[in-house]
Design an enzyme around this catalytic site. Structure first.
Site, mmCIF file in Angstrom:
data_model
loop_
_atom_site.group_PDB
_atom_site.id
_atom_site.type_symbol
_atom_site.label_atom_id
_atom_site.label_comp_id
_atom_site.label_asym_id
_atom_site.label_seq_id
_atom_site.Cartn_x
_atom_site.Cartn_y
_atom_site.Cartn_z
ATOM 1 N N LYS A 219 0.820 -1.211 0.000
ATOM 2 C CA LYS A 219 0.000 0.000 0.000
ATOM 3 C C LYS A 219 0.853 1.259 0.000
ATOM 4 O O LYS A 219 2.027 1.238 0.357
ATOM 5 C CB LYS A 219 -0.978 -0.041 1.179
ATOM 6 C CG LYS A 219 -2.057 -1.094 0.941
ATOM 7 C CD LYS A 219 -3.283 -0.929 1.795
ATOM 8 C CE LYS A 219 -4.374 -1.858 1.289
ATOM 9 N NZ LYS A 219 -5.596 -1.844 2.131
ATOM 10 N N ARG A 253 -3.571 -10.045 5.044
ATOM 11 C CA ARG A 253 -3.883 -10.155 3.601
ATOM 12 C C ARG A 253 -2.689 -9.648 2.821
ATOM 13 O O ARG A 253 -2.359 -8.473 2.897
ATOM 14 C CB ARG A 253 -5.117 -9.324 3.300
ATOM 15 C CG ARG A 253 -5.563 -9.343 1.857
ATOM 16 C CD ARG A 253 -6.775 -8.451 1.624
ATOM 17 N NE ARG A 253 -7.157 -8.435 0.223
ATOM 18 C CZ ARG A 253 -6.606 -7.614 -0.680
ATOM 19 N NH1 ARG A 253 -5.651 -6.741 -0.320
ATOM 20 N NH2 ARG A 253 -6.991 -7.639 -1.954
HETATM 21 N N1 LIG Z 1 -10.138 -6.852 4.110
HETATM 22 C C1 LIG Z 1 -9.407 -6.057 3.272
HETATM 23 N N2 LIG Z 1 -9.566 -6.199 1.933
HETATM 24 C C2 LIG Z 1 -8.856 -5.388 1.133
HETATM 25 N N3 LIG Z 1 -8.857 -5.291 -0.233
HETATM 26 C C3 LIG Z 1 -7.988 -4.308 -0.534
HETATM 27 S S1 LIG Z 1 -7.721 -3.827 -2.202
HETATM 28 C C4 LIG Z 1 -6.533 -2.591 -2.114
HETATM 29 C C5 LIG Z 1 -5.122 -3.121 -1.993
HETATM 30 O O1 LIG Z 1 -4.908 -4.334 -1.820
HETATM 31 O O2 LIG Z 1 -4.220 -2.266 -2.103
HETATM 32 N N4 LIG Z 1 -7.415 -3.760 0.548
HETATM 33 C C6 LIG Z 1 -7.967 -4.429 1.628
HETATM 34 C C7 LIG Z 1 -7.813 -4.289 3.049
HETATM 35 O O3 LIG Z 1 -7.051 -3.452 3.570
HETATM 36 N N5 LIG Z 1 -8.571 -5.135 3.816
#
Ligand SMILES: Nc1nc2[nH]c(SCC(=O)O)nc2c(=O)[nH]1
Length: 279
Positions: A219, A253
């Protein structure tokens, strides 16, 4: 701590790694890399071998300014690969979506959980979440601008109140608490101060007594500090993941499963030997 779905359960006693399978064409760091069946299956197999306990499949980019797509377009992107993965691998599958129509369809093919970065704020999503009866991750991501008076702004209070409201809404329509996971939403509507205040104080979420999922991998909060592209930020990613893991989150994640799995092994050792009386 366990979560149950589709006649199986996910044991969260130890930190679970959620491997990202990005099926969007325009993601910052891995757009269009896995959008053919063979590439997606190969990458999924590798993430499982490297230690992923959940595969998170997303067809809609959540980048600021990304083009909105219809539920049909999103399903077109994810369903063929989703069905192939469910048929081939014995692994928990999460779908990163906010659309009720997508939630309904993916439940039918055996998806284990919904990862909704809009926390059921889209029309129909809350009732659909109740009807499909799957674990759902609620992420802090207010659809309207939240920063009213800068001086008094407190991101921890904002996240806490937002999640409390969403959990209460879920409870009020009958969604079971054991189906709810929470996520502070790194990067969503947040600046650097917000993101690092959250990362430094993640334990404030423990009072919910719900599984905590965090998504920090690649990020901007990392790439901007390191002044590198997202894909060059592995060390920064692992630093943030270790900091979160040491604060006892349940799921991380990530894109880089193998390296994260190695880092988590070290964290688990530290947790094993940590003496509470010295805290
Ligand atoms: N639960 C959860 N799901 C996500 N999906 C994305 S998409 C954007 C990226 O991966 O940069 N971010 C997140 C997060 O922070 N938490």
């Amino acid at each position: 701590m366990k979560i149950y779905s589709q006649k199986s359960f996910l044991d969260l006693t130890h930190i679970a790694i959620m491997g990202i399978l990005n099926l969007t064409p325009d993601s910052f760091s891995d757009g269009n890399k896995y959008n053919t069946l063979s590439k997606a299956l190969t990458h999924t197999k590798k993430m499982i071998k490297d230690g992923a306990k959940i595969i998170d499949i997303g067809g809609e980019s959540s980048r600021p300014g990304a083009k909105n797509i219809t539920a049909e377009e999103e399903l077109e992107r994810i369903m063929p690969i989703l069905e192939a993965i469910i048929k081939r691998f014995d692994i928990w599958i999460s779908v990163d979506t906010s659309k009720p129509e997508v939630m309904k369809e993916v439940k039918k093919v055996g998806v284990h959980m919904i990862n909704d970065v809009r926390a059921l704020q889209l029309p129909g999503a809350l009732n659909t979440a109740y009807n499909i009866n799957l674990p759902i991750c609620l992420t802090h991501n207010p659809l309207k601008n939240i920063r009213k008076n800068f001086k008094k702004y407190d991101i921890l209070r904002e996240v806490d109140c937002f999640l409390q409201k969403k959990i209460s809404k879920c409870k009020s329509i009958g969604i079971k608490m054991q189906n709810i996971l929470i996520d502070p939403g790194f990067g969503f509507q947040k600046n650097h101060v917000d993101n690092y205040q959250l990362l430094a104080n993640l334990t404030f979420l423990k009072h919910f007594k719900l599984p905590i999922l965090v998504g920090i991998s690649r990020k901007t909060m990392i790439s901007q500090i390191l002044k590198k592209t997202p894909i060059q930020c592995l060390s920064g990613n692992l630093s943030c993941i270790v900091i979160a893991a040491m604060q006892n989150v349940q799921i991380v994640r990530v894109h880089d499963v193998k390296e994260t799995s190695q880092a988590i092994k070290i964290v688990e050792m530290i947790k094993y030997y940590k003496k509470d009386e010295y805290n």
